[in-house]
Design a protein around this motif. Structure first.
Motif, PDB file in Angstrom:
ATOM      1  N   GLU A   6       0.834  -1.196   0.000  1.00 44.48           N
ATOM      2  CA  GLU A   6       0.000   0.000   0.000  1.00 44.48           C
ATOM      3  C   GLU A   6       0.874   1.252   0.000  1.00 44.48           C
ATOM      4  O   GLU A   6       1.986   1.250   0.546  1.00 44.48           O
ATOM      5  CB  GLU A   6      -0.905   0.041   1.237  1.00 44.48           C
ATOM      6  CG  GLU A   6      -1.845  -1.135   1.397  1.00 44.48           C
ATOM      7  CD  GLU A   6      -1.270  -2.242   2.266  1.00 44.48           C
ATOM      8  OE1 GLU A   6      -2.071  -3.021   2.835  1.00 44.48           O
ATOM      9  OE2 GLU A   6      -0.033  -2.321   2.385  1.00 44.48           O
ATOM     10  N   CYS A  22      -2.669   0.067  -3.963  1.00 42.44           N
ATOM     11  CA  CYS A  22      -2.251  -1.240  -3.470  1.00 42.44           C
ATOM     12  C   CYS A  22      -1.673  -1.994  -4.660  1.00 42.44           C
ATOM     13  O   CYS A  22      -2.422  -2.479  -5.518  1.00 42.44           O
ATOM     14  CB  CYS A  22      -3.421  -1.995  -2.872  1.00 42.44           C
ATOM     15  SG  CYS A  22      -3.056  -3.710  -2.430  1.00 42.44           S
ATOM     16  N   TRP A  36     -10.385  -3.192   0.985  1.00 41.06           N
ATOM     17  CA  TRP A  36      -9.671  -2.251   1.838  1.00 41.06           C
ATOM     18  C   TRP A  36     -10.270  -2.337   3.230  1.00 41.06           C
ATOM     19  O   TRP A  36     -11.501  -2.398   3.391  1.00 41.06           O
ATOM     20  CB  TRP A  36      -9.780  -0.827   1.316  1.00 41.06           C
ATOM     21  CG  TRP A  36      -8.940  -0.532   0.127  1.00 41.06           C
ATOM     22  CD1 TRP A  36      -9.311  -0.552  -1.183  1.00 41.06           C
ATOM     23  CD2 TRP A  36      -7.559  -0.142   0.131  1.00 41.06           C
ATOM     24  NE1 TRP A  36      -8.260  -0.216  -1.991  1.00 41.06           N
ATOM     25  CE2 TRP A  36      -7.166   0.042  -1.206  1.00 41.06           C
ATOM     26  CE3 TRP A  36      -6.608   0.073   1.138  1.00 41.06           C
ATOM     27  CZ2 TRP A  36      -5.870   0.433  -1.577  1.00 41.06           C
ATOM     28  CZ3 TRP A  36      -5.329   0.452   0.775  1.00 41.06           C
ATOM     29  CH2 TRP A  36      -4.968   0.633  -0.566  1.00 41.06           C
ATOM     30  N   ARG A  38      -9.410  -0.790   7.463  1.00 42.61           N
ATOM     31  CA  ARG A  38      -8.666   0.219   8.203  1.00 42.61           C
ATOM     32  C   ARG A  38      -8.731  -0.104   9.698  1.00 42.61           C
ATOM     33  O   ARG A  38      -9.665  -0.742  10.173  1.00 42.61           O
ATOM     34  CB  ARG A  38      -9.208   1.626   7.943  1.00 42.61           C
ATOM     35  CG  ARG A  38     -10.630   1.870   8.440  1.00 42.61           C
ATOM     36  CD  ARG A  38     -11.110   3.241   7.995  1.00 42.61           C
ATOM     37  NE  ARG A  38     -12.474   3.499   8.440  1.00 42.61           N
ATOM     38  CZ  ARG A  38     -13.162   4.578   8.085  1.00 42.61           C
ATOM     39  NH1 ARG A  38     -12.625   5.506   7.284  1.00 42.61           N
ATOM     40  NH2 ARG A  38     -14.406   4.754   8.538  1.00 42.61           N
ATOM     41  N   ILE A  70     -13.586   2.597  -4.662  1.00 41.86           N
ATOM     42  CA  ILE A  70     -12.590   1.564  -4.915  1.00 41.86           C
ATOM     43  C   ILE A  70     -12.576   1.259  -6.410  1.00 41.86           C
ATOM     44  O   ILE A  70     -13.635   1.237  -7.059  1.00 41.86           O
ATOM     45  CB  ILE A  70     -12.883   0.285  -4.091  1.00 41.86           C
ATOM     46  CG1 ILE A  70     -11.730  -0.716  -4.225  1.00 41.86           C
ATOM     47  CG2 ILE A  70     -14.219  -0.326  -4.462  1.00 41.86           C
ATOM     48  CD1 ILE A  70     -11.851  -1.909  -3.274  1.00 41.86           C
ATOM     49  N   LEU A  81      -7.977   3.282  -3.781  1.00 37.76           N
ATOM     50  CA  LEU A  81      -9.070   3.757  -2.941  1.00 37.76           C
ATOM     51  C   LEU A  81      -9.009   5.280  -2.984  1.00 37.76           C
ATOM     52  O   LEU A  81      -8.117   5.885  -2.381  1.00 37.76           O
ATOM     53  CB  LEU A  81      -8.952   3.253  -1.507  1.00 37.76           C
ATOM     54  CG  LEU A  81     -10.138   3.627  -0.608  1.00 37.76           C
ATOM     55  CD1 LEU A  81     -11.399   2.884  -1.058  1.00 37.76           C
ATOM     56  CD2 LEU A  81      -9.831   3.312   0.861  1.00 37.76           C
ATOM     57  N   TYR A  94      -4.592   2.044   6.761  1.00 35.34           N
ATOM     58  CA  TYR A  94      -5.414   1.399   5.741  1.00 35.34           C
ATOM     59  C   TYR A  94      -4.652   0.225   5.142  1.00 35.34           C
ATOM     60  O   TYR A  94      -3.479   0.355   4.765  1.00 35.34           O
ATOM     61  CB  TYR A  94      -5.788   2.396   4.657  1.00 35.34           C
ATOM     62  CG  TYR A  94      -6.858   3.361   5.103  1.00 35.34           C
ATOM     63  CD1 TYR A  94      -6.574   4.370   6.012  1.00 35.34           C
ATOM     64  CD2 TYR A  94      -8.170   3.247   4.639  1.00 35.34           C
ATOM     65  CE1 TYR A  94      -7.560   5.241   6.451  1.00 35.34           C
ATOM     66  CE2 TYR A  94      -9.159   4.118   5.058  1.00 35.34           C
ATOM     67  CZ  TYR A  94      -8.848   5.111   5.965  1.00 35.34           C
ATOM     68  OH  TYR A  94      -9.827   5.974   6.406  1.00 35.34           O
ATOM     69  N   CYS A  96      -4.867  -3.207   2.383  1.00 33.83           N
ATOM     70  CA  CYS A  96      -5.596  -3.890   1.328  1.00 33.83           C
ATOM     71  C   CYS A  96      -5.416  -5.388   1.505  1.00 33.83           C
ATOM     72  O   CYS A  96      -4.446  -5.860   2.110  1.00 33.83           O
ATOM     73  CB  CYS A  96      -5.171  -3.442  -0.058  1.00 33.83           C
ATOM     74  SG  CYS A  96      -3.589  -4.054  -0.622  1.00 33.83           S
TER      75      CYS A  96
END
Length: 116
Positions: A6, A22, A36, A38, A70, A81, A94, A96
């Protein structure tokens, strides 16, 4: 070996935008369900968005609907994203992930801080 990296995180003011990337290797983003997630400080990891395969069906966590998008570029083998109208509540690391037949794979994350 599957690797997800990422990038694109950083410090942004409320109302601003960031685009996270990503980059995948060892897996085709066009052949995987890409998600994704977080993790905000002091909280558990939560789902943010996914994009399916085949097709381009997407889904979002309720609080980011209408603000986050996305997408993926199969040629670059990268998932994005786009985050607009960022709020302090979006501050998090964040991550992925890629889901394929052999399992689920994760990147190490990129940090997003929304603050004035």
């Amino acid at each position: 070996q599957v690797q997800l990296v990422e990038s694109g995180g950083g410090l942004v003011q409320p109302g601003g935008s960031l685009r996270l990337s990503c980059a995948a290797s060892g897996v085709s983003v066009g052949g995987a369900v890409m998600r994704w997630y977080r993790r905000a400080p002091g909280k558990q990891r939560e789902f943010v968005a996914y994009i399916t395969t085949p097709g381009e069906t997407t889904n979002y966590e309720e609080s980011v609907k209408g603000r986050f998008t996305i997408s993926r570029d199969n040629v670059k083998n990268t998932v994005f994203l786009q985050m607009d109208s960022l709020q302090s509540e979006d501050t998090a690391v964040y991550y992925c992930s890629a889901s394929i037949a052999s399992g689920n794979y994760w990147g190490r994350g990129t940090e997003v801080t929304v603050s004035s």
